[in-house]
Design a protein around this motif. Structure first.
Motif, PDB file in Angstrom:
ATOM      1  N   ASN A 178      12.940  39.377  35.296  1.00 20.67           N
ATOM      2  CA  ASN A 178      12.890  37.251  36.083  1.00 20.67           C
ATOM      3  C   ASN A 178      11.807  36.877  34.611  1.00 20.67           C
ATOM      4  OD1 ASN A 178      13.111  35.161  36.451  1.00 20.67           O
ATOM      5  ND2 ASN A 178      13.655  36.232  38.539  1.00 20.67           N
TER       6      ASN A 178
ATOM      7  N   TYR B 129      11.248  34.464  35.872  1.00 17.44           N
ATOM      8  CA  TYR B 129      10.323  33.587  36.300  1.00 17.44           C
ATOM      9  C   TYR B 129      10.023  34.523  37.749  1.00 17.44           C
ATOM     10  CZ  TYR B 129      13.639  30.772  33.539  1.00 17.44           C
ATOM     11  OH  TYR B 129      13.984  29.518  32.238  1.00 17.44           O
TER      12      TYR B 129
ATOM     13  N   TRP C 149       8.732  40.445  37.799  1.00 17.39           N
ATOM     14  CA  TRP C 149       8.814  39.294  37.698  1.00 17.39           C
ATOM     15  C   TRP C 149       8.082  38.796  36.898  1.00 17.39           C
ATOM     16  CZ3 TRP C 149       7.411  38.817  44.216  1.00 17.39           C
ATOM     17  CH2 TRP C 149       8.425  39.311  44.542  1.00 17.39           C
ATOM     18  N   ASN C 150       8.082  37.533  35.911  1.00 13.74           N
ATOM     19  CA  ASN C 150       7.419  36.215  36.027  1.00 13.74           C
ATOM     20  C   ASN C 150       6.909  36.578  34.550  1.00 13.74           C
ATOM     21  OD1 ASN C 150       7.319  33.450  37.363  1.00 13.74           O
ATOM     22  ND2 ASN C 150       6.199  35.089  38.402  1.00 13.74           N
TER      23      ASN C 150
ATOM     24  N   ASP D  98      15.593  33.835  29.479  1.00 14.63           N
ATOM     25  CA  ASP D  98      15.499  33.949  31.202  1.00 14.63           C
ATOM     26  C   ASP D  98      15.596  35.472  32.084  1.00 14.63           C
ATOM     27  OD1 ASP D  98      16.072  31.124  30.832  1.00 14.63           O
ATOM     28  OD2 ASP D  98      17.787  31.248  31.759  1.00 14.63           O
TER      29      ASP D  98
END
Length: 325
Positions: A154, A156, A234-235, A241
């Motif tokens: 992910n 984000y 994450w990130n 995306d």
């Protein structure tokens, strides 16, 4: 017949999305909503104009509901689910069911003791792509599955501070994203024994410090006779995306679910034979709240405990071993 009356504990985006999907089935009545945010309550009331607004789970249960849908922070899931089940209400809970296998098992035990339906929002099982691939595995089309590669990056990260507190969340990207990946492998293979679990967890590119929360993880384990490799984050600088894949390789063929153009929602399923790939499913597929709708219809048919719920602890046990606890 009277529709089951269901209360919704937590009406943020996910809670409202699941509420709308359940209401659309026509199988249940949205009877009560509860959220500390006035804005979330107002948005939920726009979907369920006749629902009672209550201040707590206890107030909700005092209405004699048939079911409760839980979409609250992870630290609350197990206690809230046990409270609802003990009061005679069936439960549909956001993942994770518990922050550990011990918590998850306690909820399952409570559901069995109360003889009440227990569901967990393991939504990726319900994509058309994954259901198609599971069919290929289970009917022998792929032969003996010996390798499974699972990915969920992910680009984000979570927006709520509690995600980054291990005491509240139970962990980082593994319990947030990896729970879906582990579930897909075990569910597709009909929950075989798991052994040889190894993992590396990192935060900010460095080995995870005690008490920290990982934002990158790789793990490997054996499920039955299949070697499962998992990566989630994450990130991550992923160039899109999200990167989501569940690939199954067998002695007679392979198959993979993959997200399309970095989408969190659009997936394809392909069947592989040598160098040839056949596309089996393509978007659109309105799968996001399908697990909630399935639970609502099951509740309307019978509120009794479903023995399949016992398997919710299996993924939690694997996560515990990834975390080394």
């Amino acid at each position: 017949m009277t529709k089951p009356r269901v209360g919704f504990l937590g009406t943020g985006w996910i809670g409202r999305h699941r509420m709308a999907a359940m209401a659309e089935t026509g199988a249940i009545e949205v009877a009560a909503i509860c959220d500390p945010s006035a804005d979330c309550v107002a948005e939920a009331r726009a979907v369920a104009t006749e629902a009672a607004v209550v201040e707590s789970l206890d107030a909700m249960l005092s209405l004699g509901l048939d079911g409760v849908v839980i979409a609250t922070p992870s630290a609350l899931h197990a206690d809230q689910a046990i409270t609802a089940l003990s009061a005679g209400a069936s439960v549909f809970c956001q993942k994770p069911l518990g922050r550990s296998a011990v918590e998850a098992q306690a909820v399952i035990d409570a559901a069995r003791a109360a003889d009440r339906l227990l569901g967990v929002d393991l939504s990726y099982r319900h994509t058309e792509a994954m259901r198609t691939i599971a069919g290929l595995v289970r009917d022998g089309t792929l032969g003996d599955v010996f390798a499974i590669n699972l990915t969920f990056h992910n680009a984000y990260g979570p927006g709520k501070p509690w995600f980054f507190d291990a005491a509240q969340s139970g962990g980082g990207c593994v319990i947030d994203l990896g729970v879906h990946l582990v579930d897909l492998a075990l569910w597709t293979l009909d929950f075989p024994p798991v052994s040889d679990v190894t993992a590396q967890l990192r935060a900010g590119g460095r080995p995870l410090a005690p008490g920290g929360v990982e934002d990158y993880a790789v793990a490997q384990f054996t499920a039955g006779t299949a070697i499962v490799r998992l990566a989630c984050s994450w990130n991550l600088h992923a160039g899109r995306d999200a990167v989501i894949e569940a690939a199954f390789y067998g002695s007679r063929g392979g198959a993979a679910l993959r997200n399309v153009d970095g989408s969190f929602y659009d997936f394809t399923a392909q069947h592989f034979a040598g160098t040839h790939a056949t596309t089996l499913t393509t978007p659109p597929d309105a799968w996001g709240a399908r697990s909630a709708a399935v639970w609502a219809e099951q509740l309307a048919a019978s509120p009794a405990f479903d023995p399949a719920a016992a398997r919710f602890a299996r993924s939690a046990e694997v996560l515990d071993r990834i975390y080394g606890r």
